[in-house]
Design a protein around this motif. Structure first.
Motif, PDB file in Angstrom:
ATOM      1  N   ARG A   1      85.530   7.671  -1.789  1.00  0.00           N
ATOM      2  CA  ARG A   1      86.572   8.370  -1.014  1.00  0.00           C
ATOM      3  C   ARG A   1      86.654   9.839  -1.400  1.00  0.00           C
ATOM      4  O   ARG A   1      86.823  10.710  -0.552  1.00  0.00           O
ATOM      5  N   SER A   2      86.522  10.147  -2.681  1.00  0.00           N
ATOM      6  CA  SER A   2      86.632  11.541  -3.124  1.00  0.00           C
ATOM      7  C   SER A   2      85.459  12.384  -2.637  1.00  0.00           C
ATOM      8  O   SER A   2      85.580  13.601  -2.533  1.00  0.00           O
ATOM      9  N   LEU A   3      84.338  11.740  -2.317  1.00  0.00           N
ATOM     10  CA  LEU A   3      83.162  12.466  -1.844  1.00  0.00           C
ATOM     11  C   LEU A   3      83.017  12.434  -0.319  1.00  0.00           C
ATOM     12  O   LEU A   3      82.007  12.889   0.213  1.00  0.00           O
ATOM     13  N   GLU A   4      84.013  11.918   0.371  1.00  0.00           N
ATOM     14  CA  GLU A   4      83.999  11.966   1.838  1.00  0.00           C
ATOM     15  C   GLU A   4      84.422  13.357   2.302  1.00  0.00           C
ATOM     16  O   GLU A   4      85.392  13.910   1.788  1.00  0.00           O
ATOM     17  N   PRO A   5      83.736  13.912   3.279  1.00  0.00           N
ATOM     18  CA  PRO A   5      84.166  15.202   3.824  1.00  0.00           C
ATOM     19  C   PRO A   5      85.554  15.085   4.455  1.00  0.00           C
ATOM     20  O   PRO A   5      85.768  14.243   5.311  1.00  0.00           O
ATOM     21  N   MET A   6      86.486  15.899   3.990  1.00  0.00           N
ATOM     22  CA  MET A   6      87.857  15.879   4.504  1.00  0.00           C
ATOM     23  C   MET A   6      88.148  17.126   5.339  1.00  0.00           C
ATOM     24  O   MET A   6      88.780  17.046   6.369  1.00  0.00           O
ATOM     25  N   SER A   7      87.703  18.269   4.836  1.00  0.00           N
ATOM     26  CA  SER A   7      87.987  19.538   5.504  1.00  0.00           C
ATOM     27  C   SER A   7      86.727  20.382   5.530  1.00  0.00           C
ATOM     28  O   SER A   7      86.076  20.543   4.496  1.00  0.00           O
ATOM     29  N   ARG A   8      86.414  20.930   6.699  1.00  0.00           N
ATOM     30  CA  ARG A   8      85.283  21.860   6.787  1.00  0.00           C
ATOM     31  C   ARG A   8      85.721  23.179   6.171  1.00  0.00           C
ATOM     32  O   ARG A   8      86.761  23.719   6.528  1.00  0.00           O
ATOM     33  N   VAL A   9      84.947  23.646   5.241  1.00  0.00           N
ATOM     34  CA  VAL A   9      85.231  24.918   4.580  1.00  0.00           C
ATOM     35  C   VAL A   9      83.930  25.677   4.423  1.00  0.00           C
ATOM     36  O   VAL A   9      82.864  25.095   4.305  1.00  0.00           O
ATOM     37  N   ASP A  10      84.038  26.962   4.437  1.00  0.00           N
ATOM     38  CA  ASP A  10      82.848  27.777   4.226  1.00  0.00           C
ATOM     39  C   ASP A  10      83.259  29.123   3.653  1.00  0.00           C
ATOM     40  O   ASP A  10      83.294  30.116   4.362  1.00  0.00           O
TER      41      ASP A  10
END
Length: 155
Positions: free
Chosen positions: A61-70
């Motif tokens: 769960r901690s390694l699931e993409p939650m928010s797109r950031v760049d």
């Protein structure tokens, strides 16, 4: 106790926030050895020396993409999970997950390459390029070298 003791991490320091409350959102002081142990625990999906320390479900769960950031403006594939940056390295051919701290602190895990790389630094509140220098070094130089070495060692 449940996390650091099984890993043999001692001497860590949490900075106190106002009113003496622990600032668990940052300001954790760890040795390079402790950083590498945390990276290895994540790479091994919560198992340390044959003992489950953290549940596999929580790791996943901690390694699931939650928010797109760049923050760098360079990668359309950069995401943030639960406390971990998720970003491709070496021309996007390998996924990494990273813990990053102010000043150039970083734990960079390259699961496909079996590598954990940690950096410490003192460039606190520096510009973004300086803050991302550890990741750039891994992406441009170390990951391609490790990928080539891995390819040469396979039959």
């Amino acid at each position: 106790k449940a996390l650091f003791e099984p890993l043999g991490i001692a001497g860590e320091r949490w900075q106190a926030a106002p009113r003496g409350v622990t600032d668990a959102g940052g300001h954790l002081h760890l040795t390079l050895s402790a950083m590498l142990k945390l990276g290895e625990l994540m790479r091994l999906r919560g198992v340390w020396q044959g003992q489950r320390i953290v549940g596999d479900e929580w790791i996943a769960r901690s390694l699931e993409p939650m928010s797109r950031v760049d923050p760098s403006g360079r990668s359309s594939a950069a995401w943030y999970g639960l406390g971990w940056w998720l970003e491709p390295v070496g021309e996007g051919r390998a996924l990494s997950f990273q813990a990053r701290g102010n000043g150039g602190q970083a734990i960079i895990v390259l699961p496909e390459l079996g590598a954990i790389i940690a950096f410490t630094g003192h460039a606190y509140n520096a510009d973004l390029a300086t803050q991302l220098a550890p990741f750039d070094l891994v992406s441009r130089h170390l990951a391609p070298m490790l990928r080539e070495r891995k390819a040469q060692s396979q039959p």
